[in-house]
Structures are given as C-alpha cells and as structure tokens.
Design an enzyme around this catalytic site. Structure first.
Site, PDB file in Angstrom:
ATOM      1  N   ASP A 121      -2.782   6.216  -3.818  1.00 37.00           N
ATOM      2  CA  ASP A 121      -1.667   5.450  -3.033  1.00 37.00           C
ATOM      3  C   ASP A 121      -0.469   4.406  -4.183  1.00 37.00           C
ATOM      4  O   ASP A 121      -1.096   4.385  -4.686  1.00 37.00           O
ATOM      5  CB  ASP A 121      -1.508   5.196  -1.432  1.00 37.00           C
ATOM      6  CG  ASP A 121      -2.914   3.944  -1.693  1.00 37.00           C
ATOM      7  OD1 ASP A 121      -3.038   3.913  -2.259  1.00 37.00           O
ATOM      8  OD2 ASP A 121      -2.482   3.135  -0.349  1.00 37.00           O
ATOM      9  N   SER A 142       0.805  -0.902  -0.151  1.00 35.94           N
ATOM     10  CA  SER A 142       0.131   0.212  -0.236  1.00 35.94           C
ATOM     11  C   SER A 142       0.424   1.340   0.200  1.00 35.94           C
ATOM     12  O   SER A 142       1.418   1.745  -0.874  1.00 35.94           O
ATOM     13  CB  SER A 142      -1.130   0.134   1.258  1.00 35.94           C
ATOM     14  OG  SER A 142      -2.016   0.873   1.388  1.00 35.94           O
ATOM     15  N   ASP A 177      -5.793   2.170  -3.323  1.00 36.97           N
ATOM     16  CA  ASP A 177      -6.851   1.687  -2.918  1.00 36.97           C
ATOM     17  C   ASP A 177      -7.658   2.971  -1.742  1.00 36.97           C
ATOM     18  O   ASP A 177      -8.265   2.713  -1.124  1.00 36.97           O
ATOM     19  CB  ASP A 177      -7.320   1.207  -2.259  1.00 36.97           C
ATOM     20  CG  ASP A 177      -6.301   0.310  -0.591  1.00 36.97           C
ATOM     21  OD1 ASP A 177      -5.362   1.773  -0.683  1.00 36.97           O
ATOM     22  OD2 ASP A 177      -6.350  -0.616  -0.276  1.00 36.97           O
TER      23      ASP A 177
END
Length: 449
Positions: free
Chosen positions: A241, A101, A245
């Site tokens: 990012d 992430s 998400d």
C-alpha cells in the site's frame, strides 16, 4: 466532538481537514508530550510517503517541532515501518510518518511512534489532542540558540533495506517476482531489497509523481497484478500500500492471498521451525473464520483482538507473541520490527516458498477461506461511531444472525480512518451474504446520512 486521532493517527483531506496549521500544532504538542522528560535537546525523525501534500505537511510539522526546542531529522520518502525501525535504532526520542496509507492521494495523515518504535497508546494521543485544544497551555516556546534545527538525512532507506535482508536472508536466485509498489513509499525499498537477494524483479506502479499513489494499484486494487503475474509466468506477485506497512500477495495462478492466509502459511512454517512464540498468532475479530479453523486443525492458538494493528501489537506485547496481523495485510513480526511491515512480510512468505520448495498455491491450502462480504456504508465522520444507537440496525443484525443459526456471523464497526461504517458478513453461501451485506449497508447509510 469526534476524537482527533483515529486508529492510525490523525487523517483527513490535506489542506482542508489536515491543514498546515494543524500539522504545526501536532508537531508542537507531539514533541512536547513525547520529549518533556529529557534533560537534553530531543530529536524527532520525520518521513513521508509520495503524496504531493507531504512536503507541505512535513515542513509545517517540523516547524512545530523546532518551535518547542526539539530537533528534527528529515529522511524524506520512506516506508512507515522504516521510521519505526530507525527511530529505535538511532535512539531518537520519537518518529513521525506523514502518510494516509491506502487512502486516495488527496488525503494525508500524521502518526507518531515513541522512542522504542511503537505507535502511541490512546492516553498519549489524547494528551497531545488536549494540549492542542488548550492552545498549548503551559508550553514554553524558546528563543535564540534554544530553538530546534532540521537535519536532512539521505541514507535512511538503505539502512532499512539492510535490516530487512539481514533479518530474512533468503536466497531468491531464479525466482521471478512481480512487485506492485502502489506509486508509494515502497517504490525503491521493496525492489532494491528483492534484487539484493537475487530475485528477478518486474516492478509495476513504481513511478510516483505525487498524485498517483494508490490510484487503481497496490494492495487495494489487485487486478492488474494478478494478470501480470500470470502473463510473466512469475512465481509470485507482491502488492504494497502507499506507506508499505501492509502486503497482499498473488500466487503463481493469479489468486489473491490476503493477510489471514499469509499468517497461516508463515505461522505454520514458524511453528515447524520452533520460532512461533507461545504457539500463538494474534488476529482480529475481522479475520476470516477459516483462520480460526486452521488454528484448531494445526493446534496453533489464534488470539483475537479488536480491529487495528495497534491493538494486535498491544496484545502481542502483553502475551509475548512473535506473529500477528490483520486480513488487510498489516502483519507484525515482533522479533524484527515494532509495526506492520510489508517488506518483512513479503520476505517471510518467499522464505517459506524457498525452504519448502512448494508453490504458493499449494502452501495456501493449509487454510480454507470462508466466503466473506465486506461493504462500506458512507456516513458523516462525526456520526460513524453512533450506529449502535439505531434500533433498526440492531433488529436487522439480530434477524440475520438467527437466519445463520450459528453458521455465519455479522460484524459492524466504524472505520478508524475514513467516514464509513464497515459491514462484514461471513457464511457458507457467498451470494446470500453479498445480498445481505449490501442491504444492511444501505440501511445504515440511509439512517445515518
């Protein structure tokens, strides 16, 4: 021993904590636990972000999947929400995303989705972990034609783009948008989707090389995007990012618009259009006090959960809500996808701008942001859950809350993805809460190091 799964899958430094061996074991155990009820040979979809370690871990994971008799479909670099959506659409048994992430490039992670596109509940993750710790006790490893196969699929990202633009078919003609792709999974999908809808797109940080993901860019480093929006005289800036998400936005004046503000802007519009189910937005304990005051003013119920988009989603499903998310920009539109989706979030913000004809700086006035200080205390990963055991920390919190006398709050929690304890203080005086947050974080760090 610390739990292997955090709030967003298994995560660590690639080739150190998250090794190819562990990836293979996660493939084996995950495939076994998630597909054991099937009478046919199951299939698991696998995608990744742009990190250099993605190929290494993806191949190890798929080797594990195949070794227990399941097939793997590898779709390459793709946003996390695309895997969630496509897993459900193609009716495969599970999906896996290899991504860390917003974390720096040396980290990577592995997170699972079930056949309906939902992140796994704690109980299933614990079952996968126990199976690995037992040495795959009771798992059969087939031979011959029963071994699984890997299929490569190259059209998955186009399928995801088609879904997004059909879900929110807003006409963006005449709109100039700066997009920070974080050198990550959004580098193609976000730009292409916006162009298909007619926008003039100015992309930045859209040349990933495997080592530059999230490096001074994306939703955690907004400075360059803020300056670029003003310089380009753009209507809006969008920051994703690494795995796309989550979303943070910049208005036409260069101001950052975070997840809480996005939910207020879009939530109010959905309510006006009769699309906000249960007249409810699901947020977390870390959401800004201003979001809850917005809810009171607009007569929209703000439901509160513990931190983590998985817990937001669980509550949304329980009560039948259509909108929920976090200040960090994980925003879930449950009628359209089963997890946080940066692209859908962006399209919904743009839709409100187009329908109302108002600039984003005016739309965000619906919510007043209360000053908030967030400071991280670096602590060993295996000790971050034990901060409550220190009376010095409890005393410091109690003293602060007495000083605030109901006009502020203190919230401390371990990070679900990093070796940190997060200190959040909210109140009217920005300087005061900054000083107090740093003091409290320093105390925690010194006690727990």
């Amino acid at each position: 021993m610390a739990r292997m799964f955090g709030t967003d899958g298994v995560r660590g430094v690639a080739n150190e904590e998250l090794t190819p061996l562990l990836a293979m074991q996660l493939g084996q155990a995950g495939a076994y636990v998630l597909t054991r009820e099937n009478k046919h040979k199951p299939t698991i979809m696998v995608g990744c972000d742009t990190r250099i370690s993605g190929d290494m871990l993806a191949n190890a994971l798929m080797a594990g999947i195949c070794s227990v008799g399941a097939n793997a479909v590898y779709v390459g670099v793709i946003p996390t929400p695309a895997i969630a959506y496509l897993t459900k659409k193609y009716k495969v048994e599970a999906g896996v995303v290899i991504s860390a992430s917003h974390n720096p490039m040396e980290f990577n992670g592995i997170k699972f989705f079930d056949g309906n596109g939902y992140k796994l509940p704690d109980a299933l993750e614990d079952e996968i972990e126990e199976l690995i710790k037992s040495g795959m006790k009771g798992v059969e490893f087939p031979t011959g034609s029963s071994i699984g196969k890997i299929k490569n699929r190259k059209d998955a990202r186009e399928e995801y783009i088609n879904h997004a633009v059909q879900a929110v078919p807003v006409d963006l003609s005449g709109m100039k948008i700066v997009v920070d792709c974080a050198e990550g999974a959004a580098h193609y999908t976000s730009v292409e989707a916006l162009r298909q809808l007619g926008a003039t797109v100015v992309p930045i940080h859209n040349m990933p090389d495997g080592t530059n993901i999230n490096s001074n860019c994306g939703s955690t480093h907004m400075g360059e995007l803020q300056a670029k929006v003003v310089f380009e005289k753009a209507q809006v800036g969008l920051a994703f990012d690494g795995d796309a998400d989550r979303l943070q936005v910049v208005d036409e004046l260069g101001n950052v618009v975070d997840g809480d503000q996005i939910m207020a802007v879009v939530g109010a519009h959905m309510r006006n259009m009769g699309k906000l189910k249960k007249n409810t937005i699901v947020a977390t304990v870390m959401s800004n006090l201003g979001l809850f005051l917005f809810g009171e003013k607009e007569k929209i119920h703000i439901e509160k959960t513990k931190v983590g988009d998985r817990y937001v989603l669980e509550r949304m499903r329980e009560i039948g809500a259509s909108l929920g998310g976090e200040q960090s920009g994980h925003i879930i539109f449950l009628d359209e996808n089963t997890t946080g989706d940066g692209l859908l979030s962006a399209l919904h913000v743009l839709e409100v701008m187009v329908v109302t004809g108002k600039p984003l700086s005016e739309l965000t006035k619906v919510m007043t942001v209360m000053p908030q200080a967030l400071v991280n205390a670096k602590v060993p990963n295996h000790r971050k859950d034990h901060f409550r055991e220190y009376p010095e920390i409890a005393d410091a919190i109690e003293k602060l809350e007495k000083e605030f006398a109901g006009e502020g709050r203190v919230l401390i929690r371990p990070s679900g993805t990093e070796p940190k304890v997060r200190v959040m203080i909210e109140g009217k005086d920005k300087e005061q809460i900054d000083v107090e947050a740093h003091k409290l974080a320093e105390l925690i760090q010194n006690l727990m190091i």
